[in-house]
Design a protein around this motif. Structure first.
Motif, PDB file in Angstrom:
ATOM      1  N   VAL A  54      -3.446 -21.476 -46.260  1.00 33.87           N
ATOM      2  CA  VAL A  54      -2.969 -20.098 -46.396  1.00 33.87           C
ATOM      3  C   VAL A  54      -3.242 -19.568 -47.805  1.00 33.87           C
ATOM      4  O   VAL A  54      -3.520 -18.388 -47.989  1.00 33.87           O
ATOM      5  CB  VAL A  54      -1.478 -19.989 -46.024  1.00 33.87           C
ATOM      6  N   ASN A  59      -4.693 -14.853 -44.352  1.00 35.86           N
ATOM      7  CA  ASN A  59      -4.638 -14.339 -42.981  1.00 35.86           C
ATOM      8  C   ASN A  59      -5.221 -15.323 -41.971  1.00 35.86           C
ATOM      9  O   ASN A  59      -5.702 -14.910 -40.916  1.00 35.86           O
ATOM     10  CB  ASN A  59      -5.370 -12.993 -42.898  1.00 35.86           C
ATOM     11  N   LEU A  64      -1.181 -20.116 -40.395  1.00 31.03           N
ATOM     12  CA  LEU A  64       0.108 -19.418 -40.346  1.00 31.03           C
ATOM     13  C   LEU A  64       0.940 -19.899 -39.164  1.00 31.03           C
ATOM     14  O   LEU A  64       2.145 -20.160 -39.301  1.00 31.03           O
ATOM     15  CB  LEU A  64      -0.125 -17.912 -40.253  1.00 31.03           C
ATOM     16  N   ASP A  82       8.601 -14.965 -39.442  1.00 31.37           N
ATOM     17  CA  ASP A  82       7.691 -14.205 -40.307  1.00 31.37           C
ATOM     18  C   ASP A  82       6.263 -14.746 -40.222  1.00 31.37           C
ATOM     19  O   ASP A  82       5.303 -13.975 -40.155  1.00 31.37           O
ATOM     20  CB  ASP A  82       8.168 -14.242 -41.761  1.00 31.37           C
ATOM     21  N   LEU A  83       6.127 -16.061 -40.219  1.00 25.80           N
ATOM     22  CA  LEU A  83       4.792 -16.675 -40.139  1.00 25.80           C
ATOM     23  C   LEU A  83       4.133 -16.401 -38.791  1.00 25.80           C
ATOM     24  O   LEU A  83       2.938 -16.125 -38.728  1.00 25.80           O
ATOM     25  CB  LEU A  83       4.889 -18.177 -40.414  1.00 25.80           C
ATOM     26  N   HIS A  85       4.682 -13.793 -36.925  1.00 26.31           N
ATOM     27  CA  HIS A  85       4.270 -12.377 -36.980  1.00 26.31           C
ATOM     28  C   HIS A  85       2.978 -12.217 -37.780  1.00 26.31           C
ATOM     29  O   HIS A  85       2.080 -11.471 -37.375  1.00 26.31           O
ATOM     30  CB  HIS A  85       5.374 -11.511 -37.592  1.00 26.31           C
ATOM     31  N   ARG A  86       2.883 -12.911 -38.904  1.00 25.26           N
ATOM     32  CA  ARG A  86       1.655 -12.840 -39.713  1.00 25.26           C
ATOM     33  C   ARG A  86       0.459 -13.382 -38.943  1.00 25.26           C
ATOM     34  O   ARG A  86      -0.638 -12.833 -39.030  1.00 25.26           O
ATOM     35  CB  ARG A  86       1.839 -13.604 -41.028  1.00 25.26           C
ATOM     36  N   ASP A  89      -0.518 -10.728 -36.593  1.00 24.88           N
ATOM     37  CA  ASP A  89      -1.181  -9.626 -37.298  1.00 24.88           C
ATOM     38  C   ASP A  89      -2.642  -9.977 -37.561  1.00 24.88           C
ATOM     39  O   ASP A  89      -3.532  -9.131 -37.444  1.00 24.88           O
ATOM     40  CB  ASP A  89      -0.480  -9.322 -38.627  1.00 24.88           C
ATOM     41  N   ALA A  90      -2.880 -11.247 -37.910  1.00 24.14           N
ATOM     42  CA  ALA A  90      -4.247 -11.697 -38.196  1.00 24.14           C
ATOM     43  C   ALA A  90      -5.072 -11.837 -36.924  1.00 24.14           C
ATOM     44  O   ALA A  90      -6.280 -11.601 -36.937  1.00 24.14           O
ATOM     45  CB  ALA A  90      -4.207 -13.027 -38.954  1.00 24.14           C
TER      46      ALA A  90
END
Length: 111
Positions: A54, A59, A64, A82-83, A85-86, A89-90
């Motif tokens: 990371v 990303n 993640l 949170d991870l 979600h990241r 997102d990626a």
């Protein structure tokens, strides 16, 4: 008289790899090492490998996701959420991250 010593060298390995376009392959390699560490039961080494991935590629969806999964094991569900979600997102098609997020929401609903 001022002397130009040439370009300033960046000793940060991640920045050097990024300039060379090698972040993602290097991060991929660290994720694979992390998986091997997990298979061998060495969770802390796996954690360090995923964190390194990371750092190289903030990303990287698999790094993640795997960090999120380890955070669940450690009881750090907010960090895991949170991870995940990241990771999504990626890579919005990362089905494992979506499934884990869904499971965490189900756990929240039963508490």
């Amino acid at each position: 008289e001022l002397q130009d010593d040439g370009p300033e060298l960046d000793t940060n390995a991640a920045a050097t790899l990024q300039r060379a376009g090698l972040n993602t392959p290097a991060a991929d390699a660290l994720v694979l090492r992390g998986i091997d560490f997990e298979d061998d039961g060495d969770t802390l080494e796996a954690l360090e490998a995923y964190e390194g991935a990371v750092e190289l590629d903030p990303n990287h969806p698999d790094a993640l996701f795997r960090l999120g999964a380890l955070n669940v094991q450690f009881g750090l569900t907010e960090d895991a959420r949170d991870l995940f979600h990241r990771a999504l997102d990626a890579d919005p098609d990362h089905s494992a991250a979506a499934a884990c997020l869904h499971l965490l929401q189900d756990v929240d609903a039963t508490e």
